[in-house]
Design an enzyme around this catalytic site. Structure first.
Site, mmCIF file in Angstrom:
data_model
loop_
_atom_site.group_PDB
_atom_site.id
_atom_site.type_symbol
_atom_site.label_atom_id
_atom_site.label_comp_id
_atom_site.label_asym_id
_atom_site.label_seq_id
_atom_site.Cartn_x
_atom_site.Cartn_y
_atom_site.Cartn_z
ATOM 1 N N ALA A 150 39.066 36.610 47.245
ATOM 2 C CA ALA A 150 39.230 35.280 46.655
ATOM 3 C C ALA A 150 40.618 35.046 46.088
ATOM 4 O O ALA A 150 41.116 33.918 46.080
ATOM 5 C CB ALA A 150 38.180 35.062 45.567
ATOM 6 N N THR A 170 43.559 31.513 45.528
ATOM 7 C CA THR A 170 43.702 30.852 44.231
ATOM 8 C C THR A 170 44.963 29.988 44.173
ATOM 9 O O THR A 170 44.974 28.934 43.539
ATOM 10 C CB THR A 170 43.710 31.871 43.080
ATOM 11 O OG1 THR A 170 44.682 32.881 43.354
ATOM 12 C CG2 THR A 170 42.348 32.516 42.913
ATOM 13 N N ILE A 195 35.448 32.217 52.544
ATOM 14 C CA ILE A 195 34.700 31.330 53.440
ATOM 15 C C ILE A 195 35.425 30.005 53.631
ATOM 16 O O ILE A 195 34.864 29.060 54.171
ATOM 17 C CB ILE A 195 33.275 31.078 52.900
ATOM 18 C CG1 ILE A 195 33.327 30.430 51.505
ATOM 19 C CG2 ILE A 195 32.473 32.374 52.857
ATOM 20 C CD1 ILE A 195 31.965 30.040 50.944
ATOM 21 N N ASP A 196 36.699 29.941 53.219
ATOM 22 C CA ASP A 196 37.418 28.660 53.185
ATOM 23 C C ASP A 196 38.160 28.307 54.469
ATOM 24 O O ASP A 196 38.648 27.187 54.623
ATOM 25 C CB ASP A 196 38.392 28.625 52.008
ATOM 26 C CG ASP A 196 39.317 29.850 51.969
ATOM 27 O OD1 ASP A 196 39.844 30.251 53.029
ATOM 28 O OD2 ASP A 196 39.516 30.401 50.866
ATOM 29 N N HIS A 236 31.955 36.979 55.178
ATOM 30 C CA HIS A 236 30.939 36.170 54.502
ATOM 31 C C HIS A 236 30.755 34.798 55.146
ATOM 32 O O HIS A 236 30.171 33.896 54.545
ATOM 33 C CB HIS A 236 31.296 36.025 53.019
ATOM 34 C CG HIS A 236 31.284 37.325 52.283
ATOM 35 N ND1 HIS A 236 32.115 37.600 51.219
ATOM 36 C CD2 HIS A 236 30.541 38.450 52.487
ATOM 37 C CE1 HIS A 236 31.875 38.833 50.790
ATOM 38 N NE2 HIS A 236 30.936 39.366 51.540
ATOM 39 N N CYS A 266 22.283 23.896 62.509
ATOM 40 C CA CYS A 266 20.900 23.448 62.512
ATOM 41 C C CYS A 266 20.012 24.634 62.863
ATOM 42 O O CYS A 266 20.213 25.294 63.890
ATOM 43 C CB CYS A 266 20.689 22.321 63.529
ATOM 44 S SG CYS A 266 18.935 21.854 63.703
ATOM 45 N N CYS A 281 19.716 17.485 60.547
ATOM 46 C CA CYS A 281 20.367 17.417 61.856
ATOM 47 C C CYS A 281 20.092 16.064 62.521
ATOM 48 O O CYS A 281 18.935 15.695 62.719
ATOM 49 C CB CYS A 281 19.859 18.544 62.747
ATOM 50 S SG CYS A 281 20.554 18.526 64.426
ATOM 51 N N ASN A 305 46.894 43.072 43.740
ATOM 52 C CA ASN A 305 45.869 42.400 42.949
ATOM 53 C C ASN A 305 46.358 42.228 41.520
ATOM 54 O O ASN A 305 47.027 43.103 40.973
ATOM 55 C CB ASN A 305 44.554 43.195 42.956
ATOM 56 C CG ASN A 305 43.358 42.332 42.614
ATOM 57 O OD1 ASN A 305 43.134 41.294 43.256
ATOM 58 N ND2 ASN A 305 42.589 42.722 41.614
ATOM 59 N N ILE A 313 50.141 37.076 44.550
ATOM 60 C CA ILE A 313 50.088 37.478 45.952
ATOM 61 C C ILE A 313 50.866 36.533 46.863
ATOM 62 O O ILE A 313 51.511 36.968 47.824
ATOM 63 C CB ILE A 313 48.630 37.651 46.435
ATOM 64 C CG1 ILE A 313 48.596 38.318 47.824
ATOM 65 C CG2 ILE A 313 47.899 36.311 46.446
ATOM 66 C CD1 ILE A 313 47.217 38.757 48.243
#
Length: 252
Positions: free
Chosen positions: A33, A37, A114-115, A130, A138, A164, A228, A246
């Protein structure tokens, strides 16, 4: 065991990363994550993270398969507001990683995010451990809808749950929820790349979310880099430990 080389200065970190990528031929990046950011997407576990905000239910509960099944209206309200970031754009870390892949210096990206920002930046070989908010499937006919479709809210039932338009079936985000296993094909691909890597760069992750964090144990190459903001359980195994922003560390 050789002493860990610790770097806190962003300019020094960027120079070190540049030199390391130039010396290795099969590098892999493993990110969490913290990579996003700088793109305005909050992480989960930091002081300002999602898990420290107040909701009607704990985020861990709302992001579970059981909650999706039993409380779909509440699930999708949370999903739309907190999991989809329609205005987010790739930052310097995403952009540089895509450049490194195009140049042949980076084999792949393994991400817990997941972005979809790695793909937006141009990365081609991305193992999404993930899943992604950009695929919403659907459960009846298999039709896929993007995040914009979910946000448009044009096909919902009276509770606000997406339906759907093809068959009326239930929609599920292609995101790995709590109580669900990771995709076996994704795991296999990620493990193979990590196992064959001569350098593993871990960035923006606390390395406490399993089974994803456990994939790093397959690395047996010669250089382990951890970037990190906060300490991780694997810091003592790193050859290079970078604690600056980062996105700035990838400014080379």
């Amino acid at each position: 065991m050789a002493a860990v080389h610790s770097i806190a200065d962003a300019v020094e970190a960027a120079q070190a990363l540049s030199n390391l990528f130039a010396r290795h031929k099969r590098a892999v990046f493993f990110g969490g994550a913290g990579v996003s950011t700088a793109s305005g997407i909050p992480d989960f576990r930091s002081v300002d993270g999602l898990y420290h905000q107040q909701f009607d239910y704990p985020p861990e509960v709302m992001l579970s398969h059981g909650f999706y099944a039993s409380h779909p209206a509440e699930f999708f309200e949370f999903y739309r507001k907190k999991m989809i970031a329609p205005t987010a754009r790739p930052n310097r870390a995403h952009i540089k990683l895509a450049e490194l892949e195009r140049s042949g210096a980076l084999r792949s990206v393994v991400t817990q995010n997941i972005d979809g920002l790695h793909q937006m930046a141009g990365s081609q070989r991305v193992w999404e451990l993930h899943g992604s908010v950009h695929r919403n499937i659907c459960q009846a006919c298999g039709a896929s809808y993007d995040a914009a479709w979910i946000l448009a809210r044009e096909h919902e039932d009276e509770r606000g749950v997406p339906v759907c338009p093809v068959c009326g079936g239930r929609i599920k985000p292609d995101v790995v929820l709590y109580e669900e296993p990771l995709d076996e094909c994704v795991i296999t691909g990620a493990v193979e790349d990590i196992a064959q890597a001569d350098m593993l760069v871990i960035g923006g992750t606390s390395l406490v979310v399993y089974p994803a964090a456990g994939l790093t144990q397959y690395f047996s190459g010669d250089t382990l880099v951890i970037i990190n903001r906060d300490p991780t359980p694997q810091d003592s195994h790193a050859d290079v430990l970078i604690s600056c922003d980062i996105a700035e560390a990838f400014r080379f």
